[in-house]
Design a protein around this motif. Structure first.
Motif, mmCIF file in Angstrom:
data_model
loop_
_atom_site.group_PDB
_atom_site.id
_atom_site.type_symbol
_atom_site.label_atom_id
_atom_site.label_comp_id
_atom_site.label_asym_id
_atom_site.label_seq_id
_atom_site.Cartn_x
_atom_site.Cartn_y
_atom_site.Cartn_z
ATOM 1 N N THR A 1 0.858 -1.176 0.000
ATOM 2 C CA THR A 1 0.000 0.000 0.000
ATOM 3 C C THR A 1 0.898 1.230 0.000
ATOM 4 O O THR A 1 2.084 1.147 0.334
ATOM 5 N N VAL A 2 0.339 2.364 -0.372
ATOM 6 C CA VAL A 2 1.101 3.615 -0.454
ATOM 7 C C VAL A 2 0.502 4.644 0.493
ATOM 8 O O VAL A 2 -0.717 4.739 0.621
ATOM 9 N N TYR A 3 1.362 5.398 1.136
ATOM 10 C CA TYR A 3 0.923 6.558 1.922
ATOM 11 C C TYR A 3 1.629 7.782 1.361
ATOM 12 O O TYR A 3 2.864 7.836 1.316
ATOM 13 N N LEU A 4 0.844 8.749 0.903
ATOM 14 C CA LEU A 4 1.382 10.032 0.465
ATOM 15 C C LEU A 4 1.050 11.057 1.541
ATOM 16 O O LEU A 4 -0.125 11.350 1.777
ATOM 17 N N PRO A 5 2.059 11.586 2.217
ATOM 18 C CA PRO A 5 1.796 12.517 3.312
ATOM 19 C C PRO A 5 1.182 13.822 2.825
ATOM 20 O O PRO A 5 1.361 14.226 1.677
ATOM 21 N N ASN A 6 0.448 14.454 3.724
ATOM 22 C CA ASN A 6 -0.115 15.778 3.473
ATOM 23 C C ASN A 6 0.923 16.801 3.909
ATOM 24 O O ASN A 6 1.389 16.773 5.051
ATOM 25 N N ARG A 7 1.258 17.681 3.004
ATOM 26 C CA ARG A 7 2.285 18.697 3.269
ATOM 27 C C ARG A 7 1.997 19.490 4.550
ATOM 28 O O ARG A 7 2.897 19.826 5.309
ATOM 29 N N PHE A 8 0.725 19.769 4.805
ATOM 30 C CA PHE A 8 0.365 20.665 5.910
ATOM 31 C C PHE A 8 0.196 19.939 7.238
ATOM 32 O O PHE A 8 0.504 20.492 8.288
ATOM 33 N N THR A 9 -0.297 18.713 7.220
ATOM 34 C CA THR A 9 -0.522 18.004 8.480
ATOM 35 C C THR A 9 0.585 17.016 8.825
ATOM 36 O O THR A 9 0.839 16.762 9.999
ATOM 37 N N ASP A 10 1.249 16.458 7.803
ATOM 38 C CA ASP A 10 2.286 15.454 8.056
ATOM 39 C C ASP A 10 3.694 16.012 7.937
ATOM 40 O O ASP A 10 4.645 15.407 8.442
ATOM 41 N N GLY A 11 3.853 17.133 7.235
ATOM 42 C CA GLY A 11 5.183 17.693 7.014
ATOM 43 C C GLY A 11 5.974 16.854 6.029
ATOM 44 O O GLY A 11 5.445 15.949 5.379
ATOM 45 N N TYR A 12 7.256 17.141 5.933
ATOM 46 C CA TYR A 12 8.134 16.430 5.007
ATOM 47 C C TYR A 12 8.833 15.279 5.718
ATOM 48 O O TYR A 12 9.272 15.403 6.846
#
Length: 174
Positions: free
Chosen positions: A40-51
């Protein structure tokens, strides 16, 4: 990775939110699926997960049953999240191309074109270029069907269009 696939482990591809990270995630996921992986893939959210590796996301994914994490286009600075995964018995394989910190994380493996213990001849690959090279090694062939994704990520990440990057972009555009 081959052993995890053979053992039926649940694998997470932890990507990034930019074009290089999204194409890297696609290449890695497709390659692992061709090998029969439960991925499975997780693409982080720039605003909530950061880099980069996010401790809370790693915790949630591990609680949901993830047994191996593969980062693409990030990870060389993810000490806390990787240490947490290790403490839970979950290995992390980092594939990245960003500037290496003075101290590397305690990952199971770090695949980076400028790794200090490596001798890779071209250090300017984009994250998708690194993921593509891993796909080539896993599949024991050059997966030409991934070249379009590799070209998009390479162009978007604005790495030099020389050497391997030039070949990736040239073939991928075709």
């Amino acid at each position: 990775l081959q052993q995890a696939i053979a053992d039926g482990e649940r694998i997470l591809v932890y990507g990034d939110y930019d074009a290089d990270g999204i194409t890297s995630s696609t290449v890695m996921k497709e390659a692992l699926e061709l090998m029969g992986a439960d991925v499975t893939v997780y693409l982080p959210n720039r605003f909530t997960d950061g880099y980069g590796p996010n401790l809370n996301v790693y915790r949630q994914q591990i609680e949901s049953g993830i047994q191996l994490i593969v980062t693409v286009d990030n990870g060389v600075s993810g000490h806390a999240a990787i240490d947490f995964a290790n403490s839970q018995g979950v290995d992390v394989i980092v594939t990245d191309h960003h500037e290496l910190p003075a101290e590397l994380p305690n990952a199971y493996g770090i695949i980076h074109p400028r790794h200090p213990k490596g001798q890779y001849p071209f250090g300017d690959l984009a994250g998708v270029g690194v993921a593509f090279k891993v796909a080539c090694a896993l599949l024991d062939e050059v997966p030409l069907e991934f070249m379009d994704f590799a070209a998009i990520g390479t162009i978007a990440d604005m790495v030099s269009l020389t050497d391997e990057n030039r070949v990736i972009v040239s073939i991928g555009l075709q």
